[in-house]
Design an enzyme around this catalytic site. Sequence first.
Site, PDB file in Angstrom:
ATOM      1  N   SER A 288     -39.305  14.208  31.565  1.00  0.00           N
ATOM      2  CA  SER A 288     -38.499  13.299  32.534  1.00  0.00           C
ATOM      3  C   SER A 288     -37.809  11.986  31.779  1.00  0.00           C
ATOM      4  CB  SER A 288     -39.207  12.727  33.486  1.00  0.00           C
ATOM      5  OG  SER A 288     -40.174  11.792  33.196  1.00  0.00           O
ATOM      6  N   THR A 289     -36.455  11.522  32.263  1.00  0.00           N
ATOM      7  CA  THR A 289     -36.081  10.327  31.625  1.00  0.00           C
ATOM      8  C   THR A 289     -37.226   9.108  31.558  1.00  0.00           C
ATOM      9  OG1 THR A 289     -34.150  10.940  32.953  1.00  0.00           O
ATOM     10  CG2 THR A 289     -34.263   8.644  31.992  1.00  0.00           C
ATOM     11  N   GLY A 290     -38.201   9.170  32.568  1.00  0.00           N
ATOM     12  CA  GLY A 290     -39.121   8.106  32.515  1.00  0.00           C
ATOM     13  C   GLY A 290     -39.970   8.293  31.255  1.00  0.00           C
TER      14      GLY A 290
ATOM     15  N   HIS B  48     -39.016  19.616  35.677  1.00  0.00           N
ATOM     16  CA  HIS B  48     -40.121  18.928  34.831  1.00  0.00           C
ATOM     17  C   HIS B  48     -41.317  18.693  35.906  1.00  0.00           C
ATOM     18  CE1 HIS B  48     -36.986  15.880  34.784  1.00  0.00           C
ATOM     19  NE2 HIS B  48     -37.328  15.627  35.869  1.00  0.00           N
TER      20      HIS B  48
ATOM     21  N   ASN C 217     -31.170   6.263  35.128  1.00  0.00           N
ATOM     22  CA  ASN C 217     -30.466   6.843  36.048  1.00  0.00           C
ATOM     23  C   ASN C 217     -29.504   6.257  36.954  1.00  0.00           C
ATOM     24  OD1 ASN C 217     -30.535   9.455  34.953  1.00  0.00           O
ATOM     25  ND2 ASN C 217     -32.792   9.631  36.271  1.00  0.00           N
TER      26      ASN C 217
ATOM     27  N   ASN D 207     -27.875  10.211  33.825  1.00  0.00           N
ATOM     28  CA  ASN D 207     -27.833  11.436  33.552  1.00  0.00           C
ATOM     29  C   ASN D 207     -26.414  12.051  34.271  1.00  0.00           C
ATOM     30  OD1 ASN D 207     -28.646  14.380  33.661  1.00  0.00           O
ATOM     31  ND2 ASN D 207     -30.811  13.647  33.998  1.00  0.00           N
ATOM     32  N   PRO D 208     -25.766  12.796  33.370  1.00  0.00           N
ATOM     33  CA  PRO D 208     -24.371  13.481  33.956  1.00  0.00           C
ATOM     34  C   PRO D 208     -24.320  13.885  35.251  1.00  0.00           C
ATOM     35  CG  PRO D 208     -24.734  14.040  31.740  1.00  0.00           C
ATOM     36  CD  PRO D 208     -26.081  13.480  32.153  1.00  0.00           C
ATOM     37  N   SER D 209     -25.539  14.416  35.757  1.00  0.00           N
ATOM     38  CA  SER D 209     -25.364  14.884  37.261  1.00  0.00           C
ATOM     39  C   SER D 209     -25.144  13.724  38.035  1.00  0.00           C
ATOM     40  CB  SER D 209     -26.795  15.790  37.492  1.00  0.00           C
ATOM     41  OG  SER D 209     -27.939  14.597  37.572  1.00  0.00           O
TER      42      SER D 209
HETATM   43  O1  CDP Z   1     -33.833  11.950  35.676  1.00  0.00           O
HETATM   44  P1  CDP Z   1     -35.131  12.189  36.652  1.00  0.00           P
HETATM   45  O2  CDP Z   1     -35.081  13.168  37.767  1.00  0.00           O
HETATM   46  O3  CDP Z   1     -36.347  12.557  35.511  1.00  0.00           O
HETATM   47  O4  CDP Z   1     -35.790  10.622  37.259  1.00  0.00           O
HETATM   48  P2  CDP Z   1     -35.301   9.817  38.552  1.00  0.00           P
HETATM   49  O5  CDP Z   1     -36.040  10.412  39.698  1.00  0.00           O
HETATM   50  O6  CDP Z   1     -34.262   9.263  38.371  1.00  0.00           O
HETATM   51  O7  CDP Z   1     -36.617   8.875  38.354  1.00  0.00           O
HETATM   52  C1  CDP Z   1     -36.762   8.226  36.714  1.00  0.00           C
HETATM   53  C2  CDP Z   1     -37.980   8.506  36.296  1.00  0.00           C
HETATM   54  O8  CDP Z   1     -38.909   7.648  37.020  1.00  0.00           O
HETATM   55  C3  CDP Z   1     -38.713   9.615  36.148  1.00  0.00           C
HETATM   56  O9  CDP Z   1     -38.065  10.071  35.020  1.00  0.00           O
HETATM   57  C4  CDP Z   1     -39.955   9.665  36.129  1.00  0.00           C
HETATM   58  O10 CDP Z   1     -40.743   9.366  34.993  1.00  0.00           O
HETATM   59  C5  CDP Z   1     -40.136   8.084  37.124  1.00  0.00           C
HETATM   60  N1  CDP Z   1     -40.674   8.555  38.453  1.00  0.00           N
HETATM   61  C6  CDP Z   1     -41.749   8.560  38.943  1.00  0.00           C
HETATM   62  O11 CDP Z   1     -42.883   8.627  38.121  1.00  0.00           O
HETATM   63  N2  CDP Z   1     -42.222   8.767  40.143  1.00  0.00           N
HETATM   64  C7  CDP Z   1     -41.428   9.061  41.142  1.00  0.00           C
HETATM   65  N3  CDP Z   1     -41.806   9.257  42.503  1.00  0.00           N
HETATM   66  C8  CDP Z   1     -39.921   8.928  40.805  1.00  0.00           C
HETATM   67  C9  CDP Z   1     -39.612   8.864  39.571  1.00  0.00           C
END
Ligand code: CDP
Length: 314
Positions: A240-242, A289, A132, A154-156
Amino acid sequence: SLVTTAIWLDCVFGCVCHREVIDKVKERYSQPWKKQEDNYQKFRSQLNGKCNGFDKAIITQANTPVGKELRFNGEKKRILKVTPEIFSIFAKEHPFSNKTLNTCAVVGNGGILTNSSCGNIIDSAQFIIRCNLPPLGNGYEKHVGIKTDLVTANPSILVEKYGALNGRRRPFVEGLRTYGNSLLLLPAFSYGHNTPVSLRAVFTIEDFKSSIRPVFFNPEYLQNLSIFWRSQGLKEARLSTGIIMASLALELCANVNLYGFWPFSNHPHSHHALTNHYYDDRKPKTKFHTMPAEFDFLLQLHSQGVLRLHLGDC
Ligand code: CDP
């Protein structure tokens, strides 16, 4: 243990309570970590058999010919028939090396990276994946590193940070500079509203001659990956992306190291309060998620010696 207390604090303060994780972290993270080759090979071949991320994670002209119907993974009824125009912006071939990479770092955005001093060790990996379009300079470098081989968007983010690329586009191109000539992975065909903004991102990158290399997630891969994780027992609406990037890394690399994965509000060792991201405190959309449930699975893989989670300072 300290980790147990950290997760209890989440429960006490009314965040997501996953009691089953509590004991597991206690048990599993306290053991010294050792790669277990058999477990790694087994998990990797399962992933490869069910999802084949190596060939299929990214749309290419080889796996997605003109006329193919792309089924959006987030919107099952939506289909896009590949036109010659769309086809022409697909990658010619899959961008991964044919040799298994040695060490990969998958960098989540968790606040656990704040003041971690993990930058050097992250940057020492052969292949570095980030999620992201996270900020890297401005003092973050010491803790999260600066090198990137693949970054998702992410497009958002494009909507919120860059006005969906409907107005001036230079700030977007300038924002991409820190990622050099890495791959920019866009989920253009997951939801209908992702497509136009993702295409604008690609055209902007071309028009401004940015060196980043945009590619698209293959919705078929994302669909198969979510079926895979469901079969493992992970029941959630959206991965999730992660966890998506950790799964892909397990197919691409012999040694997968995860940093910045800690979806709880207190540090596992020192207990202090953490922000959700290392760069801001935006809360996750728990409606979609549930990262703590995913974390439980990643912790399981850690204790099986399949991948290595890094929860401490470096
Ligand atoms: O796109 P998304 O909202 O899933 O993710 P993000 O907040 O940009 O963070 C990228 C990835 O890091 C997430 O998809 C989670 O797998 C991981 N993450 C985590 O494990 N713990 C957090 N406090 C924040 C993110």
